[in-house]
Design an enzyme around this catalytic site. Sequence first.
Site, PDB file in Angstrom:
ATOM      1  N   GLY B  47       0.820  -1.206   0.000  1.00 44.66           N
ATOM      2  CA  GLY B  47       0.000   0.000   0.000  1.00 44.66           C
ATOM      3  C   GLY B  47       0.846   1.244   0.000  1.00 44.66           C
ATOM      4  O   GLY B  47       2.049   1.206   0.288  1.00 44.66           O
ATOM      5  N   GLN B  52       2.587  10.198   1.774  1.00 48.58           N
ATOM      6  CA  GLN B  52       3.954   9.660   1.708  1.00 48.58           C
ATOM      7  C   GLN B  52       4.763  10.256   0.563  1.00 48.58           C
ATOM      8  O   GLN B  52       5.975  10.146   0.537  1.00 48.58           O
ATOM      9  CB  GLN B  52       3.922   8.128   1.558  1.00 48.58           C
ATOM     10  CG  GLN B  52       3.481   7.416   2.823  1.00 48.58           C
ATOM     11  CD  GLN B  52       3.498   5.915   2.640  1.00 48.58           C
ATOM     12  OE1 GLN B  52       2.564   5.346   2.095  1.00 48.58           O
ATOM     13  NE2 GLN B  52       4.579   5.269   3.060  1.00 48.58           N
ATOM     14  N   CYS B  97       7.627   0.232   6.611  1.00 49.44           N
ATOM     15  CA  CYS B  97       7.023   1.357   5.897  1.00 49.44           C
ATOM     16  C   CYS B  97       8.031   1.965   4.928  1.00 49.44           C
ATOM     17  O   CYS B  97       9.209   2.091   5.258  1.00 49.44           O
ATOM     18  CB  CYS B  97       6.578   2.407   6.917  1.00 49.44           C
ATOM     19  SG  CYS B  97       5.741   3.808   6.202  1.00 49.44           S
ATOM     20  N   LEU B  98       7.535   2.343   3.743  1.00 52.67           N
ATOM     21  CA  LEU B  98       8.406   2.997   2.765  1.00 52.67           C
ATOM     22  C   LEU B  98       9.009   4.276   3.353  1.00 52.67           C
ATOM     23  O   LEU B  98      10.107   4.677   2.971  1.00 52.67           O
ATOM     24  CB  LEU B  98       7.606   3.360   1.510  1.00 52.67           C
ATOM     25  CG  LEU B  98       7.030   2.182   0.703  1.00 52.67           C
ATOM     26  CD1 LEU B  98       6.098   2.696  -0.374  1.00 52.67           C
ATOM     27  CD2 LEU B  98       8.139   1.341   0.104  1.00 52.67           C
ATOM     28  N   HIS B 139      -2.942   0.721   8.305  1.00 50.35           N
ATOM     29  CA  HIS B 139      -1.623   1.358   8.198  1.00 50.35           C
ATOM     30  C   HIS B 139      -1.716   2.581   7.273  1.00 50.35           C
ATOM     31  O   HIS B 139      -1.192   3.653   7.586  1.00 50.35           O
ATOM     32  CB  HIS B 139      -0.626   0.327   7.647  1.00 50.35           C
ATOM     33  CG  HIS B 139       0.773   0.821   7.441  1.00 50.35           C
ATOM     34  ND1 HIS B 139       1.853   0.358   8.158  1.00 50.35           N
ATOM     35  CD2 HIS B 139       1.288   1.756   6.586  1.00 50.35           C
ATOM     36  CE1 HIS B 139       2.956   0.983   7.759  1.00 50.35           C
ATOM     37  NE2 HIS B 139       2.637   1.833   6.796  1.00 50.35           N
ATOM     38  N   GLU B 140      -2.419   2.423   6.138  1.00 45.48           N
ATOM     39  CA  GLU B 140      -2.507   3.525   5.165  1.00 45.48           C
ATOM     40  C   GLU B 140      -3.406   4.656   5.663  1.00 45.48           C
ATOM     41  O   GLU B 140      -3.083   5.831   5.475  1.00 45.48           O
ATOM     42  CB  GLU B 140      -3.011   3.012   3.809  1.00 45.48           C
ATOM     43  CG  GLU B 140      -2.123   1.940   3.152  1.00 45.48           C
ATOM     44  CD  GLU B 140      -0.647   2.288   3.092  1.00 45.48           C
ATOM     45  OE1 GLU B 140      -0.306   3.495   3.055  1.00 45.48           O
ATOM     46  OE2 GLU B 140       0.176   1.362   3.112  1.00 45.48           O
ATOM     47  N   HIS B 143      -1.636   6.986   7.788  1.00 43.15           N
ATOM     48  CA  HIS B 143      -0.850   8.004   7.065  1.00 43.15           C
ATOM     49  C   HIS B 143      -1.696   9.253   6.796  1.00 43.15           C
ATOM     50  O   HIS B 143      -1.197  10.373   6.835  1.00 43.15           O
ATOM     51  CB  HIS B 143      -0.347   7.456   5.728  1.00 43.15           C
ATOM     52  CG  HIS B 143       0.910   6.639   5.831  1.00 43.15           C
ATOM     53  ND1 HIS B 143       2.073   7.139   6.366  1.00 43.15           N
ATOM     54  CD2 HIS B 143       1.190   5.368   5.462  1.00 43.15           C
ATOM     55  CE1 HIS B 143       3.015   6.197   6.313  1.00 43.15           C
ATOM     56  NE2 HIS B 143       2.510   5.109   5.780  1.00 43.15           N
TER      57      HIS B 143
END
Lengths: 172, 175
Positions: B47, B52, B97-98, B139-140, B143
Amino acid sequence: MNWQMLTLVGEDQPGIVARVTDALYRGGCTLGETSMIRLGGNFTIMMMVDGGQSEQALASMIAPVADQLQLKFHLDPMHGGLHRHRVPNYQVRVNGADRAGIVAKVTGALAECGFNILELASDVVGDSAKPVYIMTIQGYAEAEIERLEAALKPLAAEEIDVHVSAIETLIG
Amino acid sequence: MAMLEILQLPDPRLKEVAEEVTRFDEELKAFIADLEETRQAGPAAVGIAAPQVGRSQRIVILDCSKTKKPVENHGHLILVNPEIIEWDGFELGREGCLSVPDYTGNVIRAERIKVRSQDPQGENHEFEMVGFEARALQHEVDHLDGILFIDRLVSRRTDLFQRKVYQKGSKKRDA
């Protein structure tokens, strides 16, 4: 970087981490990865430290604060460094009536499968009349889950409850 | 299409609450295409959320259809203004996480959720998600609210203590 592994152990009390790390900071050291946890009323620290000093210089920096807090400490030069994380792909959970040999049997079975333990935490809970052992292990293995389960299966006969699950780490 | 720069900790923009999307136009679709290209270029992310890449808007892409072990999923989803409207159960799982490279840690998430969201055309949809996909969506959505998984890390002992109370339940969940 020239990391040293600093180990400190002593009776737990408030302020240990603050005072030890303050002494290191004032001495120009940086900290790397650390593990700090209370075990049986003691506080234990394992910490990567680097300040470019010799082992002796580092030891004389820590000695006064260790004395004050009645901590034993130990320094070892170490190879390795930061950014070497390995992501676990299995979690193993264990519980059973506490008795000798649980850890040895479980980890022995895992080692036979080439399982690399990355983290293990265990505890004795319940009360002193009926203590229960609980352990979680996170690690990495190339082996399929069926092989790990087969290796751990004989433990069920000894009333040790062992459960393996694959960890799919979510990146988002 | 263009690759976008992924913001990394400690960029303060990762901590902002994102704005609702109100214009469902071509510009939005072009951005979503770029966001998808950016997700695919990285290390196997299931995702990605618009904040981000520095766009403070409530847009998420999710795709749990390509995990190593197959999990229940709704395929490739573009979720605009997603909102979690129901939660049930909780489960510990490992996340990375990215925006937080070189680190993974354990986080507790709801096991089942119901999500209401819009698609890039502005149509409304509802999804029921379980397990890994539910975790990814949470998680997304975090963000979008300026929250990173490292804000929700649990102690390595947490799982031990949970087992004490929820032993039977969590066995069933793993099966």
